[in-house]
Design a protein around this motif. Structure first.
Motif, mmCIF file in Angstrom:
data_model
loop_
_atom_site.group_PDB
_atom_site.id
_atom_site.type_symbol
_atom_site.label_atom_id
_atom_site.label_comp_id
_atom_site.label_asym_id
_atom_site.label_seq_id
_atom_site.Cartn_x
_atom_site.Cartn_y
_atom_site.Cartn_z
ATOM 1 N N LEU A 119 -7.377 -0.948 -10.655
ATOM 2 C CA LEU A 119 -6.367 -1.892 -10.184
ATOM 3 C C LEU A 119 -6.560 -2.033 -8.676
ATOM 4 C CD1 LEU A 119 -3.204 -0.421 -11.954
ATOM 5 C CD2 LEU A 119 -4.675 -2.259 -12.762
ATOM 6 N N THR A 120 -6.361 -3.230 -8.152
ATOM 7 C CA THR A 120 -6.486 -3.395 -6.705
ATOM 8 C C THR A 120 -5.670 -4.597 -6.238
ATOM 9 O OG1 THR A 120 -8.078 -3.577 -4.887
ATOM 10 C CG2 THR A 120 -8.672 -4.682 -6.923
ATOM 11 N N ARG A 134 -2.478 -1.599 2.161
ATOM 12 C CA ARG A 134 -2.819 -0.283 1.612
ATOM 13 C C ARG A 134 -4.202 -0.266 0.972
ATOM 14 N NH1 ARG A 134 -1.964 1.378 -4.449
ATOM 15 N NH2 ARG A 134 -1.013 -0.471 -5.336
ATOM 16 N N TRP A 135 -4.611 -1.429 0.440
ATOM 17 C CA TRP A 135 -5.947 -1.474 -0.166
ATOM 18 C C TRP A 135 -7.037 -1.707 0.878
ATOM 19 C CZ3 TRP A 135 -6.735 0.623 -4.592
ATOM 20 C CH2 TRP A 135 -5.760 0.581 -5.596
ATOM 21 N N LEU A 140 -5.419 3.884 -0.237
ATOM 22 C CA LEU A 140 -4.330 4.470 -1.035
ATOM 23 C C LEU A 140 -4.272 3.984 -2.490
ATOM 24 C CD1 LEU A 140 -1.554 3.976 1.679
ATOM 25 C CD2 LEU A 140 -2.098 6.181 0.657
ATOM 26 N N PRO A 141 -5.167 4.448 -3.354
ATOM 27 C CA PRO A 141 -4.990 4.151 -4.790
ATOM 28 C C PRO A 141 -3.695 4.793 -5.310
ATOM 29 C CG PRO A 141 -7.178 5.052 -4.355
ATOM 30 C CD PRO A 141 -6.370 5.241 -3.102
ATOM 31 N N ASN A 142 -3.180 4.276 -6.409
ATOM 32 C CA ASN A 142 -1.858 4.715 -6.904
ATOM 33 C C ASN A 142 -1.650 6.231 -6.983
ATOM 34 O OD1 ASN A 142 -1.593 1.987 -7.196
ATOM 35 N ND2 ASN A 142 -1.010 2.011 -9.349
ATOM 36 N N ALA B 76 -12.676 -1.230 -3.616
ATOM 37 C CA ALA B 76 -12.599 -2.412 -2.763
ATOM 38 C C ALA B 76 -11.232 -3.069 -2.954
ATOM 39 C CB ALA B 76 -13.712 -3.385 -3.139
ATOM 40 N N PRO B 77 -10.717 -3.742 -1.949
ATOM 41 C CA PRO B 77 -11.387 -4.159 -0.707
ATOM 42 C C PRO B 77 -11.521 -3.078 0.359
ATOM 43 C CG PRO B 77 -9.149 -4.975 -0.734
ATOM 44 C CD PRO B 77 -9.364 -4.317 -2.057
#
Lengths: 393, 144
Positions: A119-120, A134-135, A140-142, B76-77
């Motif tokens: 997910l992004t 955050r991305w 910071l992934p969940n 990504a990004p």
């Protein structure tokens, strides 16, 4: 307000990324629900459809796509999104429509196709969309959000790595007994503790992945349909909550949180559950089965506290004492939980309701909780979304 | 302080080094007293008039309120020229502002991380852009 009953449920078993068209497996869930309810499609007077965000037009208008398969009848079709609590919104709208007398029979539905990979971010506007920074800059992934809270918990209440691993041991035992679960392998404590860290202190087996799945629930106040249904399940309350100012939880997609709490943790779920207790007159002490959102082992513990099943910091003891096992005082996630299913965002809240209904209807085979009369399904969605459904038989 | 010549933040209005110190940029609501980071992440009290929101710079130093160590690369990004995994991520508390802010932890032995330790704001070089500038994000490191 009229009494509203669940008379039919259906799911398409949870799976990984699928090349299938969503409507194909969504139709399986709806077909199963119609068969279970013993009714024809034309009896459905409203569709409350959970949308999925990675599906373009099909995802955003999933209710219309679904209706075209079964036959368009001109009924109200509402498409709704509340992150991982989307299914809670759909069943709440179906319930309210019937309780208020607008319709007699409605379908709550959700299907979700996970994107391939992670997910992004879904936009590129960092000023408008809180998720972009955050991305792009936060890294910071969940699961990091959960790990940050989990570390605080370990420091404050002495939660151990064994406690976190024990949650997975229990969930995998129940998941192995659930034919519809995606992950059916049973793990020992040692195996979980040997799995790699994703974000310390959370290990690979202690967080849930994303999945693909579909769930459908038919609810009605039609006396004729209720009388011919197989063990209809009464909905005592189905509510939604949002966050409260001063909630100290670091919320997914946020980059900051209050340092001085002025509200409970996970206040969206505190709000949803307290509304449900008030509306139903049923309290935590009356609940025989709880399905909670175990996105990680941390969630399993904290949700027992958020929803008032014990005081803050006491969930670890409930787990260690076996109170949350099937056969214990409060069986938690006899389905195997998200840990054994993975998250299919817009479908998962309905799937939790279906597990509760199946338990109350005595249909759960090797994972059946004996004699359960009251069940509660609790969800959690990012950025302050939550829903609670309390059911009884 | 780091040599900040030829550096640019990947997204503007988050991290500032014009004062000679690296500091995070946010906002404060003078009506309800709440601090925001980023400044567009409004979190007003329900009874607030929302009048008098002003830009602020957070203090350079704060205390580590929580942390994790991330073992797989952020998808990504997010991008960095150099491999940074495993990397620390902290929640750093700015006491007077009553806020905790997330950030990647740099230049710190991850085994020494401990809740309560003093941290300072810094930058992490992510990659070189087409204009040959170093693109950076904000970060924290242990105060030595």
């Amino acid at each position: 307000m009229r009494d509203v009953y669940i008379i039919g449920t259906g799911i398409h078993p949870w799976m990984g990324f699928s090349e299938k068209v969503f409507a194909d497996f969504a139709a399986v869930a709806v077909d199963n629900a119609l068969k279970d309810a013993q009714i024809e499609w034309k009896k459905i007077q409203a569709i409350m459809a959970g949308i999925f965000i990675y599906g373009g037009n099909a995802g955003h208008l999933s209710g219309q796509y679904l209706e075209s398969i079964f036959g368009e009848t001109g009924i109200p079709v509402v498409n709704v999104y509340n992150a991982c609590a989307t299914g809670s919104a759909s069943i709440r709208m179906a319930y309210n429509s019937i309780a208020a007398g607008e319709t007699d029979t409605a379908l709550a539905f959700g299907a979700d196709v996970s994107p391939k990979g992670f997910l992004t971010a879904k936009s590129d506007n960092a000023v408008q969309d809180r998720d972009v920074i955050r991305w792009k800059m936060g890294g910071l992934p969940n699961p990091i959000y959960w790990a940050l809270e989990c570390r605080k918990r370990m420091e404050k209440y002495g939660t151990t790595e064994e406690d976190l691993a024990m949650v997975k041991v229990l969930m995998s035992e129940y998941g192995s007994k659930n034919p519809d679960a995606r992950f059916k392998k049973q793990y020992t404590l040692e195996e979980v503790l040997k799995s790699v860290y994703v974000c310390d202190p959370l290990r690979l087996y202690e967080i849930c992945p994303v999945s693909t799945g579909a769930a459908a629930v038919i609810v009605t106040a039609d006396p004729e349909l209720i009388s011919k249904a197989d063990n209809p399940v009464k909905i005592n309350a189905t509510t939604m909550g949002s966050a409260i100012y001063g909630d100290p939880t670091i919320r997914i997609s946020a980059l900051s949180c209050p340092a001085v709490p002025e509200a409970p943790m996970l206040s969206e779920s505190y709000s949803a559950s307290r509304q449900a207790y008030e509306k139903s007159g049923i309290g935590p002490e009356d609940v025989d089965i709880l399905e909670l959102p175990d996105n990680s082992s941390w969630h399993y513990l904290v949700y027992l506290e958020t929803c008032g099943f014990c005081k803050e910091g006491e969930a670890d003891k409930m787990l260690r004492d076996g109170m949350t096992k099937i056969g214990g005082k409060l069986p938690v996630n006899p389905s195997g939980g998200f840990s054994s299913h993975g998250e299919a965002l817009s479908a998962q809240a309905l799937w939790q309701v279906i597990e509760c209904a199946n338990q109350l209807r005595g249909r759960c085979g090797a994972r059946q909780v004996e004699g359960a009369k009251v069940a509660m399904a609790q969800t959690y969605g990012l950025m302050g979304n939550s829903g609670t459904t309390i059911m009884s038989i | 302080m780091e040599n900040m010549a030829n550096k640019v933040a990947r997204i503007p209005n988050l991290v500032d080094w014009s004062t000679g110190e690296v500091r995070l940029m946010g906002a404060k609501c003078n009506s309800c007293g709440t601090y925001f980071f980023p400044k567009e992440h409004y979190q007003h009290r329900p009874d607030c008039s929302r009048e008098g929101v002003e830009d602020v710079l957070f203090p350079k130093k704060g205390k580590l309120a929580s942390y994790t160590i991330q073992y797989y690369p952020c998808p990504a990004p997010f991008k960095t020229e150099n491999k940074i995994t495993p990397y620390g991520i902290g929640l750093v508390e700015f006491e007077n502002e009553k806020i905790q802010i997330t950030g990647i932890i740099t230049e710190t032995d991850l085994k020494t991380l401990k809740i309560g330790m003093e941290m300072e704001t810094t930058i992490l070089e992510m990659f070189t852009n087409e204009e040959k500038q170093q693109v950076v994000t904000w970060a924290f490191k242990a105060v030595k």
